[in-house]
Design a protein around this motif. Structure first.
Motif, PDB file in Angstrom:
ATOM      1  N   LEU A 163      -4.000  -2.225  -0.758  1.00 21.76           N
ATOM      2  CA  LEU A 163      -4.761  -2.544   0.777  1.00 21.76           C
ATOM      3  C   LEU A 163      -4.565  -4.575  -0.087  1.00 21.76           C
ATOM      4  O   LEU A 163      -4.558  -4.756   0.918  1.00 21.76           O
ATOM      5  CB  LEU A 163      -5.889  -2.092   1.180  1.00 21.76           C
ATOM      6  CG  LEU A 163      -5.257  -0.637   2.144  1.00 21.76           C
ATOM      7  CD1 LEU A 163      -6.625  -0.796   2.802  1.00 21.76           C
ATOM      8  CD2 LEU A 163      -4.465  -0.993   2.822  1.00 21.76           C
ATOM      9  N   LEU A 164      -4.859  -4.063  -0.769  1.00 16.77           N
ATOM     10  CA  LEU A 164      -5.258  -5.627  -1.456  1.00 16.77           C
ATOM     11  C   LEU A 164      -4.291  -6.532  -1.612  1.00 16.77           C
ATOM     12  O   LEU A 164      -3.957  -8.182  -1.413  1.00 16.77           O
ATOM     13  CB  LEU A 164      -5.812  -6.088  -2.827  1.00 16.77           C
ATOM     14  CG  LEU A 164      -7.773  -5.719  -3.386  1.00 16.77           C
ATOM     15  CD1 LEU A 164      -7.814  -5.751  -4.691  1.00 16.77           C
ATOM     16  CD2 LEU A 164      -8.201  -6.757  -2.371  1.00 16.77           C
ATOM     17  N   ASN A 165      -2.790  -5.748  -1.694  1.00 14.23           N
ATOM     18  CA  ASN A 165      -1.601  -7.004  -2.194  1.00 14.23           C
ATOM     19  C   ASN A 165      -1.199  -6.971  -0.304  1.00 14.23           C
ATOM     20  O   ASN A 165      -0.139  -7.265  -0.547  1.00 14.23           O
ATOM     21  CB  ASN A 165      -0.788  -6.048  -2.672  1.00 14.23           C
ATOM     22  CG  ASN A 165      -1.145  -6.169  -3.992  1.00 14.23           C
ATOM     23  OD1 ASN A 165      -1.751  -6.822  -4.752  1.00 14.23           O
ATOM     24  ND2 ASN A 165      -0.467  -5.011  -5.134  1.00 14.23           N
ATOM     25  N   PHE A 166      -1.891  -6.185   0.376  1.00 12.81           N
ATOM     26  CA  PHE A 166      -0.593  -6.371   1.964  1.00 12.81           C
ATOM     27  C   PHE A 166      -1.419  -7.293   2.646  1.00 12.81           C
ATOM     28  O   PHE A 166      -3.204  -7.495   3.367  1.00 12.81           O
ATOM     29  CB  PHE A 166      -1.322  -5.169   2.301  1.00 12.81           C
ATOM     30  CG  PHE A 166      -0.981  -4.982   4.069  1.00 12.81           C
ATOM     31  CD1 PHE A 166       0.738  -4.232   4.263  1.00 12.81           C
ATOM     32  CD2 PHE A 166      -1.792  -5.386   5.156  1.00 12.81           C
ATOM     33  CE1 PHE A 166       0.941  -5.119   5.538  1.00 12.81           C
ATOM     34  CE2 PHE A 166      -1.053  -5.074   6.284  1.00 12.81           C
ATOM     35  CZ  PHE A 166       0.382  -4.955   6.619  1.00 12.81           C
ATOM     36  N   ASN A 167      -1.297  -8.706   2.723  1.00 16.62           N
ATOM     37  CA  ASN A 167      -1.762  -9.586   3.238  1.00 16.62           C
ATOM     38  C   ASN A 167      -0.952 -10.233   4.620  1.00 16.62           C
ATOM     39  O   ASN A 167      -0.556 -11.378   4.607  1.00 16.62           O
ATOM     40  CB  ASN A 167      -1.742 -11.147   2.107  1.00 16.62           C
ATOM     41  CG  ASN A 167      -2.570 -10.741   1.260  1.00 16.62           C
ATOM     42  OD1 ASN A 167      -4.323  -9.862   1.211  1.00 16.62           O
ATOM     43  ND2 ASN A 167      -1.742 -10.820  -0.205  1.00 16.62           N
TER      44      ASN A 167
END
Length: 306
Positions: A163-167
């Protein structure tokens, strides 16, 4: 404790299981999984299994999953939410998948089994840490031939979501999978149902996830789960800043990783015990406390005697 947002955080233990872990809401999980598989697999129905699996030996005890379920074609799914970075996390997910496969073998010396195992999928949703050096947010893993690049076996597969990479902002969400990941990451920050999510499945999701719709006991369980997430974040932030800085100053590169891991684990364990004691004081049952704080019932009984 600060005032909660309008909608519950889906990456908390309670929030995730409330939305995705009950029969009345299984249509939400089915929709999410079908979007995740993007036509490679179509799930029409699911049956929830118990999330506790006996270890292979008495010493191993129980293996506890966040969610485990079986589809109408007997495919099995493990869905895990992981908020803290762990050593050997990949190995743990591989063990989980292998566990479901090994449990399919007949017990008691039955002869003639032809190893016709059903499909097993492990889906890990990771919030708060990076799983790899890649900037990708979706990692779809299965066995393949390294020389030809062809799939060797795809009935044991692993899907990791960072989720950290879903921006992606709202304006560029293209698919329903994008919308699901946006909701998983951002629901607790929203104050209303966005217009781009006005599809029946998301309308139901937002209604279920509204904090004001929880009863008193449910609010208490969610508040404990949310506090646990905040505590984990605080522990991680401390060890990633203060602990790492001290380690750098001393020039002990290997000690940084071990110190962070040990400190995080100790902090998380202490938080689990504190949350369990708080819930005991509220008069909640041992079973509810065990599921909420992820501690065995036997350990919670020990806390009762303190």
């Amino acid at each position: 404790m600060k005032t909660p947002s309008r909608y519950i955080d889906l990456t908390t233990d309670y929030g995730f299981k409330r939305v995705f872990g009950t029969d009345v809401n299984k249509d939400l999980l089915i929709d999410f999984l079908n979007e995740l598989f993007q036509g490679k697999k179509v799930i029409k129905d699911l049956t929830y299994n118990k999330n506790e699996q006996q270890g292979d030996t008495a010493e191993q005890g129980l293996v506890i999953f966040d969610l485990t379920c079986t589809s109408e074609d007997d495919s099995q799914f493990i869905i895990e939410v992981q908020r803290s970075k762990q050593n050997h996390f990949k190995e743990r997910t591989i063990y989980y998948g292998s566990k479901l496969i090994s449990d399919q073998a007949p017990k008691g010396g039955v002869n003639g089994w032809n190893y016709a195992i059903t499909e097993v999928y492990v889906i890990a949703i990771m919030d708060g840490f990076h799983f790899s050096d890649s900037k990708e947010y979706l990692h779809d893993i299965c066995l393949f031939n390294q020389k030809t690049g062809q799939k060797f076996y795809d009935r044991l597969a692993f899907i990791y979501i960072e989720l950290l990479n879903f921006n992606k902002p709202e304006t560029v969400l293209e698919s329903d999978l994008d919308k699901w990941l946006f909701v998983l990451k951002n629901m607790a920050r929203l104050d209303k149902l966005p217009t781009f999510l006005k599809k029946p499945v998301f309308q139901k999701l937002f209604q279920i996830a509204e904090y004001s719709n929880l009863n008193k006991g449910e609010k208490q369980m969610y508040d404990v789960s949310l506090k646990r997430k905040w505590d984990e974040y605080a522990v991680r932030e401390y060890w990633e800043t203060e602990g790492m800085q001290k380690g750098i100053e001393k020039g002990i590169e290997k000690g940084i990783e071990k110190g962070i891991e040990k400190g995080m684990q100790k902090g998380i364990q202490e938080t689990q015990r504190k949350n369990a004691l708080n819930m005991l004081s509220l008069g909640l049952s041992l079973e509810i406390i065990s599921k909420s704080v992820d501690l065995p019932i036997d350990e919670i009984k020990k806390l009762c005697s303190l």
